[in-house]
Design a protein around this motif. Structure first.
Motif, mmCIF file in Angstrom:
data_model
loop_
_atom_site.group_PDB
_atom_site.id
_atom_site.type_symbol
_atom_site.label_atom_id
_atom_site.label_comp_id
_atom_site.label_asym_id
_atom_site.label_seq_id
_atom_site.Cartn_x
_atom_site.Cartn_y
_atom_site.Cartn_z
ATOM 1 N N ASP A 124 8.074 14.587 15.049
ATOM 2 C CA ASP A 124 6.742 14.622 15.659
ATOM 3 C C ASP A 124 5.612 14.486 14.638
ATOM 4 O OD1 ASP A 124 7.158 17.079 14.507
ATOM 5 O OD2 ASP A 124 6.231 18.218 16.144
ATOM 6 N N SER A 125 5.897 13.946 13.463
ATOM 7 C CA SER A 125 4.868 13.733 12.439
ATOM 8 C C SER A 125 3.895 12.639 12.861
ATOM 9 C CB SER A 125 5.517 13.361 11.104
ATOM 10 O OG SER A 125 6.336 14.412 10.648
ATOM 11 N N THR A 126 2.717 12.643 12.255
ATOM 12 C CA THR A 126 1.664 11.679 12.579
ATOM 13 C C THR A 126 1.420 10.756 11.388
ATOM 14 O OG1 THR A 126 0.593 13.302 13.999
ATOM 15 C CG2 THR A 126 -0.737 11.451 13.286
ATOM 16 N N ALA A 127 1.283 9.457 11.647
ATOM 17 C CA ALA A 127 0.947 8.473 10.621
ATOM 18 C C ALA A 127 -0.510 8.056 10.810
ATOM 19 C CB ALA A 127 1.856 7.262 10.706
ATOM 20 N N VAL A 174 -1.270 4.708 3.956
ATOM 21 C CA VAL A 174 -0.766 5.425 5.126
ATOM 22 C C VAL A 174 -0.462 6.853 4.708
ATOM 23 C CG1 VAL A 174 1.054 5.551 6.865
ATOM 24 C CG2 VAL A 174 0.220 3.324 6.102
ATOM 25 N N GLY A 175 -1.069 7.795 5.414
ATOM 26 C CA GLY A 175 -0.820 9.211 5.172
ATOM 27 C C GLY A 175 -0.015 9.787 6.325
ATOM 28 N N ILE A 176 0.991 10.554 5.991
ATOM 29 C CA ILE A 176 1.834 11.170 7.011
ATOM 30 C C ILE A 176 1.531 12.656 7.064
ATOM 31 C CG2 ILE A 176 4.204 11.684 7.715
ATOM 32 C CD1 ILE A 176 5.024 9.073 6.339
ATOM 33 N N SER A 177 1.144 13.139 8.256
ATOM 34 C CA SER A 177 0.933 14.564 8.488
ATOM 35 C C SER A 177 2.212 15.123 9.092
ATOM 36 C CB SER A 177 -0.236 14.793 9.439
ATOM 37 O OG SER A 177 -1.416 14.259 8.900
ATOM 38 N N ALA A 217 0.859 -1.178 0.000
ATOM 39 C CA ALA A 217 0.000 0.000 0.000
ATOM 40 C C ALA A 217 0.899 1.233 0.000
ATOM 41 C CB ALA A 217 -0.911 0.007 1.221
ATOM 42 N N LYS A 218 0.440 2.300 -0.614
ATOM 43 C CA LYS A 218 1.302 3.469 -0.719
ATOM 44 C C LYS A 218 1.365 4.228 0.602
ATOM 45 C CE LYS A 218 -1.886 7.033 -2.283
ATOM 46 N NZ LYS A 218 -2.151 8.070 -3.240
ATOM 47 N N VAL A 219 2.474 4.910 0.789
ATOM 48 C CA VAL A 219 2.674 5.832 1.896
ATOM 49 C C VAL A 219 2.797 7.206 1.260
ATOM 50 C CG1 VAL A 219 4.178 6.500 3.798
ATOM 51 C CG2 VAL A 219 3.864 4.086 3.266
ATOM 52 N N SER A 220 1.964 8.140 1.708
ATOM 53 C CA SER A 220 1.985 9.459 1.076
ATOM 54 C C SER A 220 2.116 10.562 2.105
ATOM 55 C CB SER A 220 0.728 9.668 0.230
ATOM 56 O OG SER A 220 -0.392 9.841 1.071
ATOM 57 N N MET A 221 2.639 11.679 1.632
ATOM 58 C CA MET A 221 2.772 12.874 2.448
ATOM 59 C C MET A 221 2.346 14.041 1.570
ATOM 60 S SD MET A 221 6.033 13.976 4.792
ATOM 61 C CE MET A 221 7.175 14.024 3.442
ATOM 62 N N SER A 222 1.335 14.788 2.009
ATOM 63 C CA SER A 222 0.768 15.890 1.235
ATOM 64 C C SER A 222 0.254 15.412 -0.124
ATOM 65 C CB SER A 222 1.793 17.005 1.046
ATOM 66 O OG SER A 222 2.200 17.524 2.284
ATOM 67 N N ASP A 259 14.053 12.316 3.160
ATOM 68 C CA ASP A 259 14.706 12.033 4.438
ATOM 69 C C ASP A 259 14.521 13.147 5.462
ATOM 70 O OD1 ASP A 259 16.228 13.930 3.198
ATOM 71 O OD2 ASP A 259 18.144 12.900 3.468
ATOM 72 N N ASN A 260 13.565 14.038 5.230
ATOM 73 C CA ASN A 260 13.360 15.164 6.133
ATOM 74 C C ASN A 260 11.968 15.155 6.766
ATOM 75 O OD1 ASN A 260 12.039 15.701 3.760
ATOM 76 N ND2 ASN A 260 12.556 17.876 3.723
ATOM 77 N N ILE A 261 11.516 13.983 7.209
ATOM 78 C CA ILE A 261 10.220 13.877 7.882
ATOM 79 C C ILE A 261 10.449 14.211 9.359
ATOM 80 C CG2 ILE A 261 8.318 12.348 8.494
ATOM 81 C CD1 ILE A 261 8.992 10.701 5.985
ATOM 82 N N PRO A 262 9.811 15.276 9.858
ATOM 83 C CA PRO A 262 10.021 15.669 11.253
ATOM 84 C C PRO A 262 9.646 14.562 12.238
ATOM 85 C CG PRO A 262 8.958 17.430 10.052
ATOM 86 C CD PRO A 262 8.961 16.233 9.145
#
Length: 151
Positions: free
Chosen positions: A96-99, A112-115, A56-61, A91-94
């Protein structure tokens, strides 16, 4: 001699067609022939993964940055442990990010979405997300709606 040229042409056309089908199958399935060396893995724990599956894909924004490579039950924490492989370019995911487990569309596939958080430290290979949000299961929502309307 002309017949031999036609046979070679037909054979080359069939080989090219088979190669094209293999490439399309790899592209659709999300598989790759070679693995990138700079990819890294992140871990997230969820109380319910719903219909989340491997690859499954993992996405951010809204941008795909990786894929799910393993889903297993954590016997100690009594939850699901999801391992994600993220492209080294991101490689710059903070820290305190949320999955979150999200659904594309009403009954679409889950991913999976990363905020993004605001921490100055970044997640590295093998790190875990501190904050996660589990999947919303449609059956549970319908059950809650029906129980509330009956009472």
């Amino acid at each position: 001699m002309r017949m031999r040229t036609v046979e070679i042409s037909v054979g080359a056309f069939i080989v090219a067609g088979i190669l094209a089908l293999v490439m399309v199958a790899l592209r659709v399935s999300g598989l790759t022939i070679s693995a990138a060396d700079n990819d890294y893995r992140l871990i997230a724990h969820f109380s319910n993964v719903g219909g989340l599956g491997l690859r499954a894909k993992v996405s951010m924004s809204g941008v795909a940055i990786g894929k799910v490579v393993a889903i297993e039950y954590d016997r100690d924490a009594y939850d699901a442990k999801v391992t994600m492989e993220i492209s080294g370019y991101y490689d710059n995911i903070p820290y305190d990010s949320t999955a979150s487990i999200l659904t594309s569309g009403l009954l679409g596939e889950q991913y999976v979405g990363i905020s993004v958080g605001g921490d100055s430290e970044y997640l590295a290979d093998g790190d875990e997300f501190e904050d996660t949000q589990s999947a919303m299961v449609l059956e549970e929502l319908i059950g809650k709606f029906l129980l509330n309307s009956v009472e």
